[in-house]
Design a protein around this motif. Sequence first.
Motif, PDB file in Angstrom:
ATOM      1  N   ASN A 847       3.063   0.642   1.174  1.00 34.77           N
ATOM      2  CA  ASN A 847       2.639   1.658   2.142  1.00 34.77           C
ATOM      3  C   ASN A 847       1.388   2.392   1.650  1.00 34.77           C
ATOM      4  OD1 ASN A 847       3.271   3.513   4.541  1.00 34.77           O
ATOM      5  ND2 ASN A 847       3.213   4.956   2.835  1.00 34.77           N
ATOM      6  N   ALA A 869       5.397  -3.072   4.209  1.00 32.99           N
ATOM      7  CA  ALA A 869       6.224  -1.924   3.845  1.00 32.99           C
ATOM      8  C   ALA A 869       7.350  -1.722   4.853  1.00 32.99           C
ATOM      9  CB  ALA A 869       5.366  -0.663   3.759  1.00 32.99           C
ATOM     10  N   ASN A 870       7.031  -1.843   6.134  1.00 33.56           N
ATOM     11  CA  ASN A 870       8.045  -1.625   7.170  1.00 33.56           C
ATOM     12  C   ASN A 870       9.057  -2.766   7.240  1.00 33.56           C
ATOM     13  OD1 ASN A 870       7.533   0.870   9.220  1.00 33.56           O
ATOM     14  ND2 ASN A 870       5.617   0.235   8.238  1.00 33.56           N
ATOM     15  N   TYR A 879       6.462   5.375   6.519  1.00 30.90           N
ATOM     16  CA  TYR A 879       5.934   4.013   6.616  1.00 30.90           C
ATOM     17  C   TYR A 879       5.580   3.686   8.064  1.00 30.90           C
ATOM     18  CZ  TYR A 879       8.254   3.661   2.039  1.00 30.90           C
ATOM     19  OH  TYR A 879       8.670   3.870   0.750  1.00 30.90           O
TER      20      TYR A 879
END
Length: 958
Positions: A847, A869-870, A879
């Motif tokens: 992120n 990141a998500n 995020y």
Amino acid sequence: MSRKPAHRLPTGSFPGSSGIEHAGLPRALQRGATALALGSALLLAGCLGESAQDLVSSAKAHLEKKDNKAAIIQLKNALQKDESLAEARYLLAKALLESGDIAGAAIEAEKARSQGFGGDALTALQARLLLMQGKVDELIGQYGSRHLQTAADEADLQTTLVGAYVAKRKLGEARKAADAALRATPDSVAVRLVNVRLLTSEGKLPEAREEIDRLVAKSPQAAEAWQLKGELQVLADAPAAESIASFRKALELDKKLVGAHAGLINQLMRTGDKAAAKEAVAAMKAAAPQHAQTFYYAAVFAMDAGQVKEATALTQALLKVAPNNERALFLAGRVAQANGDQRQAEANYAKLIQAAPEAQSARVALAQLQLRGGDAEQAMTTLQPALDGKAPSAEVLALAAEIRLKQGQGAEAERFLARAAEVNPNDVRSRVGLALGQIQKGQDGAGVAALRKLSAEDKGTSADIALISVLARKKDYEAATQAIASLEKKDPKSSTAPELRGRMALLRGDRAGARAAFDEAVRREPTSMTAANSLSTMDLQDRKVEDAVKRYEVVLKADPKNLRAEMATMGLKLAHKLVEKDAAIKRLTELARQHPDDPTPRQAAVGLLMEQKDFKTALSLAQEGVTASPDNPALIDLLGQVQAATGDRQQAISSFNKVATLQPRSPLGPLRLADLHLLAGDREAAAAALKRAQAIGPGDGELARKVVEKALQMGRPDLALVAVKGLQQAQPRFGLGWKLEGDVARSRRDFVAAVTAYRKADQLAAEAGATTANTELAIVLHSTLIEAGRKDEAERYAAAYLAKYKTDELFLYHLGDVALNSGRYPEAEQRYQAVLAANPMNAAAANNIAWLRLRAGKADEGLKFAEQANKLRPNVPPYMDTLAEALAAKGQNAKAVEVQKEAVKQAPSVPAYRLRLAQLYVAGGNKGDAEAELKRLADLGPNFEQQAEVRKLQAAIR
């Protein structure tokens, strides 16, 4: 776990340890079919014709002869004839107390008082009852400054106060009370016995022995004096024959003296004379069949003889009369294990630890059960206070090694085994430790050879564990696999060997092999939570959440009542939104009712209800738990937390005070009270509570950490230093004491002192042979050097630390944050990239790299890292916020709006997320929704610092 029975039970460990048995019910009169002889008929007629006062007089005669059983019968008969006899109530209370029926005595004493019986005698009795009930603070508060007119009653009261003050560790006050009792009745055997016991508590064993010899010479028929003489001989390590003779003399004078029976049995067991000990237990049964200590020793011998069914019945009887006794709970845990009832065993050990947090044997037993149940992390949490204590036993250290090996931390497992060798050089584990020492000195061949020899000779697994750890660390996987095979031969049905093979496969990067090994572990032990945890972790890494849940469903199929598996299943479903919160609350509530003594499901359900602001239901559920288990400290603590959250401060204080009373040796109650007082702004009360908590365990590292944290929070570094110095004095080689000293100095902005203390902590860790990174210490030391303006020194320290711990992702992340906050974006990204290289699953690093790429104008890369990141951690608002920014930068405004709306939904109280949503609405031409969001932000006024941007956007859409 098989353990030898403890050899000695201190006097007074069980209620009613005076040696008089509990009163039984009077036998029913047997009526024959033939006519009674005339003499018998006349005698019967005479008894039936006795008045209530005659029965009371008869009871008094029995009491003088110490025949409490007969006295109780007469007094109950008297009260049947005339229930208003207050004196009979008092005498019955006294007889019941002497017989060990504390609850019944308390009821009768209160009835006597309410019926008008007063005077010094009842005052002294009620004080003694408070002590026997464990209500020490109440006793001191009511009677601490009282003096009675009657000499015998004054002595009774003051000796009771001696017991209370000793329990509170106030030996000075105890001495004053003992001296007052001696002044009142200088020739009283009972008072002089209390004085001798106090001398022992004061550490004056020689004086105590001299005094008991004088007392025995003056009162040779005093059975309790002979008992105490025997106890002091044991304490002084006199020849066992001397103490055995003293205990036998005590029993010759009074065969119902339970303490003497216990002392005799302990000494006979210590000398290995099992036959004589068995005879002594039989004599104890005959003299005091219903006494707690009788049940205890009878159960110990039943277990020793393999008579599990009889031992179970005896421990159940024991827990009825001594439900909170530490040794009773430990024995009950052993018996439950022998019965295969692991849940009950855990409950008994957990209850013991709640009452006595320093009980190492109970911690070992509970941690072993938790490890066997597959919860290695919880096992280490249970064991940690024993490891942090002044003198962890070799058994504690060896179990810690086993846990760490199962967690894949071989180096730390070896370190624990080496410490075990220092504690007990004659134990097999010590020989293992010596071999490890050779390896640490570079003598690898000799050390490994010694471990192989020990593995072949010893039936235990300590050598196997150490050998596997060493070989795995050296990456000699083939030899490690052979060592696992040797361990497997010792217990071929256990899941341990395939679990270790699975971990070995993971070290080699062979995930398929690891899965196969863990599957074999499950096949051998379908209830193994360790194997289920390993497979579930792999499933989650492969983003197969439903498969991860199924791992625990397999455990539940084999063991439908496995609460750990239920909670793991629910935890996964909640974390990954596979279950609605209302459904989760319903199921957790069902589990709480199925397991009323286990606080875990109730705590989880109440936590969810609190998140939903359903305080009424949360309070009801917490109260229901306390109603079902009124003496369960964890449930009372839960109720207190809900009461505090709902603003019912007085009720919360009451709950936390009860926690403190139920767990006088646990700091939980005082710590909760400190938080409550601090929240209310009462800093003085909070400080007083922290002082009480710190006094409970000055050598407890985790407690010291909490006290320091809270003391600094309230601006009391002086109070924090008291905890720090207490820890340093108790454990001078434990680095945490100096780390906390550094925290206190840093809070005062005395950076020079802080750096000195942190470096001392670092030095102690190195001297102790620590092989794992202490990231927390490294981060605070590096940060303090920067705060002190010693940037060059900070850089040198960071470089040296990373040279030793190249893949410490938390320290690398910290360096990234330092660079980011200083505006050194390229360096920050370099650090975060290093974090991802060490751990590709670190969503926070991904992120931050996304954010930095966007700042550099590289939208494509920004979007790639934001999506990463998500994907790693879905539904995390920060995020999602970065992802929305990245999508907008790529011109995907509609998609960005949907993501940002979800971020706002997840964290509605964070105005920065609303601001970005408003910006996206403006960019997309959605003025209506933009106006609504901007109005919400404008209404925050100065509570939101970006009002200038809000006004700018409002102007843009007008």
